[in-house]
Scaffold this motif. Structure first.
Motif, mmCIF file in Angstrom:
data_model
loop_
_atom_site.group_PDB
_atom_site.id
_atom_site.type_symbol
_atom_site.label_atom_id
_atom_site.label_comp_id
_atom_site.label_asym_id
_atom_site.label_seq_id
_atom_site.Cartn_x
_atom_site.Cartn_y
_atom_site.Cartn_z
ATOM 1 N N ASP A 119 0.807 -1.226 0.000
ATOM 2 C CA ASP A 119 0.000 0.000 0.000
ATOM 3 C C ASP A 119 0.839 1.274 0.000
ATOM 4 O OD1 ASP A 119 -2.341 -1.462 0.009
ATOM 5 O OD2 ASP A 119 -2.555 -1.429 2.199
ATOM 6 N N LEU A 120 2.155 1.149 0.106
ATOM 7 C CA LEU A 120 3.009 2.337 0.141
ATOM 8 C C LEU A 120 3.097 2.989 -1.227
ATOM 9 C CD1 LEU A 120 6.040 1.117 2.279
ATOM 10 C CD2 LEU A 120 4.102 2.490 3.049
ATOM 11 N N PRO A 126 9.167 11.593 -0.192
ATOM 12 C CA PRO A 126 10.350 12.237 -0.775
ATOM 13 C C PRO A 126 11.565 12.088 0.127
ATOM 14 C CG PRO A 126 8.836 13.862 0.147
ATOM 15 C CD PRO A 126 8.120 12.549 0.176
ATOM 16 N N GLY A 127 12.680 11.752 -0.490
ATOM 17 C CA GLY A 127 13.925 11.695 0.257
ATOM 18 C C GLY A 127 14.243 10.361 0.893
ATOM 19 N N ILE A 128 13.301 9.401 0.886
ATOM 20 C CA ILE A 128 13.591 8.149 1.591
ATOM 21 C C ILE A 128 14.679 7.341 0.900
ATOM 22 C CG2 ILE A 128 11.274 7.944 2.581
ATOM 23 C CD1 ILE A 128 10.676 5.843 0.451
ATOM 24 N N ILE A 129 14.834 7.530 -0.390
ATOM 25 C CA ILE A 129 15.809 6.725 -1.128
ATOM 26 C C ILE A 129 17.231 6.995 -0.661
ATOM 27 C CG2 ILE A 129 16.750 6.295 -3.431
ATOM 28 C CD1 ILE A 129 13.940 6.963 -4.507
ATOM 29 N N SER A 130 17.477 8.190 -0.173
ATOM 30 C CA SER A 130 18.838 8.560 0.211
ATOM 31 C C SER A 130 19.239 8.021 1.577
ATOM 32 C CB SER A 130 18.978 10.085 0.208
ATOM 33 O OG SER A 130 18.131 10.662 1.193
ATOM 34 N N LYS A 131 18.312 7.443 2.327
ATOM 35 C CA LYS A 131 18.605 6.976 3.679
ATOM 36 C C LYS A 131 18.719 5.460 3.714
ATOM 37 C CE LYS A 131 16.068 10.902 5.597
ATOM 38 N NZ LYS A 131 14.894 11.336 6.380
ATOM 39 N N TYR A 138 9.728 4.942 6.703
ATOM 40 C CA TYR A 138 8.488 5.355 6.041
ATOM 41 C C TYR A 138 7.374 4.347 6.304
ATOM 42 C CZ TYR A 138 5.250 6.592 2.302
ATOM 43 O OH TYR A 138 4.140 6.934 1.587
ATOM 44 N N LEU A 139 7.699 3.056 6.255
ATOM 45 C CA LEU A 139 6.703 2.017 6.537
ATOM 46 C C LEU A 139 6.137 2.187 7.939
ATOM 47 C CD1 LEU A 139 5.236 -0.651 5.861
ATOM 48 C CD2 LEU A 139 7.269 -1.868 6.680
ATOM 49 N N ARG A 140 7.021 2.439 8.893
ATOM 50 C CA ARG A 140 6.547 2.585 10.271
ATOM 51 C C ARG A 140 5.672 3.827 10.429
ATOM 52 N NH1 ARG A 140 9.167 0.880 16.011
ATOM 53 N NH2 ARG A 140 7.094 0.620 16.876
ATOM 54 N N ASP A 198 8.693 -2.897 17.839
ATOM 55 C CA ASP A 198 10.000 -2.231 17.932
ATOM 56 C C ASP A 198 11.102 -3.160 17.431
ATOM 57 O OD1 ASP A 198 8.851 0.039 19.023
ATOM 58 O OD2 ASP A 198 9.392 -0.454 21.090
ATOM 59 N N GLY A 199 11.075 -4.398 17.887
ATOM 60 C CA GLY A 199 12.088 -5.358 17.481
ATOM 61 C C GLY A 199 12.013 -5.710 16.012
ATOM 62 N N ILE A 200 10.797 -5.899 15.510
ATOM 63 C CA ILE A 200 10.617 -6.237 14.099
ATOM 64 C C ILE A 200 11.137 -5.116 13.209
ATOM 65 C CG2 ILE A 200 8.893 -6.589 12.288
ATOM 66 C CD1 ILE A 200 7.221 -8.119 14.398
ATOM 67 N N PHE A 201 10.778 -3.886 13.516
ATOM 68 C CA PHE A 201 11.245 -2.770 12.691
ATOM 69 C C PHE A 201 12.757 -2.588 12.797
ATOM 70 C CE2 PHE A 201 6.779 -1.226 12.515
ATOM 71 C CZ PHE A 201 6.714 -1.067 11.139
#
Length: 229
Positions: A119-120, A126-131, A138-140, A198-201
């Motif tokens: 669904d994302l 914007p900008g997530i690709i650089s991290k 972003y998913l979280r 928290d652990g999964i992410f």
């Protein structure tokens, strides 16, 4: 003649490999070799497979789930009460079962995470690709509430199956300070689910960073072996 045949075979394989790689390599929005959803799908599958292994949550101190805390995580009056109970030996074994329950839930959670990832929209991030772990972040931020609500029933079933709820009920009837803590089924479930997420992410973020560094993984190694690189 044999040399020519080998050369032709090598070029056929190279062409086939190139076609395969073309399907995997750069979409304009993502230069690492995978789409965002493919990258996160692989990262979440790998993370959940690891955490579903017996003892995985408990064995990693960085993500080990503590005794249920209502309010401030791992602190406050309730944390002190339950910490005292653990020191007295009253809560021995409960923490291990709580972590085992989270592992069982993780083993059943792949479709939940895959649906959320599907669904994302990259356009909304914007900008997530650089991290290095931008996709995970972003998913979280986008799907945490949905994931929490869908993971919660899995955790609930696992806690029931492993006798965690029954153990707390028994302890509450035997020790007033535990009943005074105000724990109930909903509070226990929520605490374990939140700490489990928290652990999964944390693990998904690690896997995302690893895939970004080596997006082809074993495929790249196999192609290198075939082509003698």
């Amino acid at each position: 003649m044999a040399e020519k045949l080998n050369w032709n075979r090598r070029n056929i394989l190279l062409g086939t490999g190139a076609l395969g790689l073309a399907a995997m390599l750069p979409a304009p929005a993502y230069a690492q070799g995978f789409s965002l959803t493919s990258l996160l799908g692989k990262a979440s599958d790998s993370a959940l497979d690891q955490l579903a292994q017996p003892g995985a949550f408990y064995g990693d101190e960085a993500i080990r789930i503590g005794l249920p805390i209502i309010g401030k995580k791992r602190g406050g009056l309730l944390g002190s009460i339950l910490g005292a109970g653990r020191k007295l030996g009253i809560l021995d074994g409960v923490t291990r079962r709580i972590n085992d329950a989270a592992g069982i839930a993780a083993g059943e959670a792949k479709p939940i995470f895959r649906d959320a990832i599907g669904d994302l929209s990259v356009a909304d991030a914007p900008g997530i690709i650089s991290k290095g772990d931008g996709g995970t972040r972003y998913l979280r931020s986008s799907a945490n509430d949905t994931l929490q609500s869908k993971l919660s029933p899995l955790v609930d079933s696992a806690l029931e199956e492993l006798g965690v709820y029954g153990e707390f009920e028994k302890l509450s009837s035997q020790h007033r300070f535990i009943s005074a803590a105000g724990l109930n089924r909903e509070g226990i479930n929520r605490s374990v689910t939140d700490q489990g997420l928290d652990g999964i992410f944390s693990y998904i973020g690690k896997e995302e960073r690893a895939f970004r560094k080596n997006p082809l993984g074993d495929v790249g190694k196999a192609l290198g072996d075939i082509f003698g690189n």
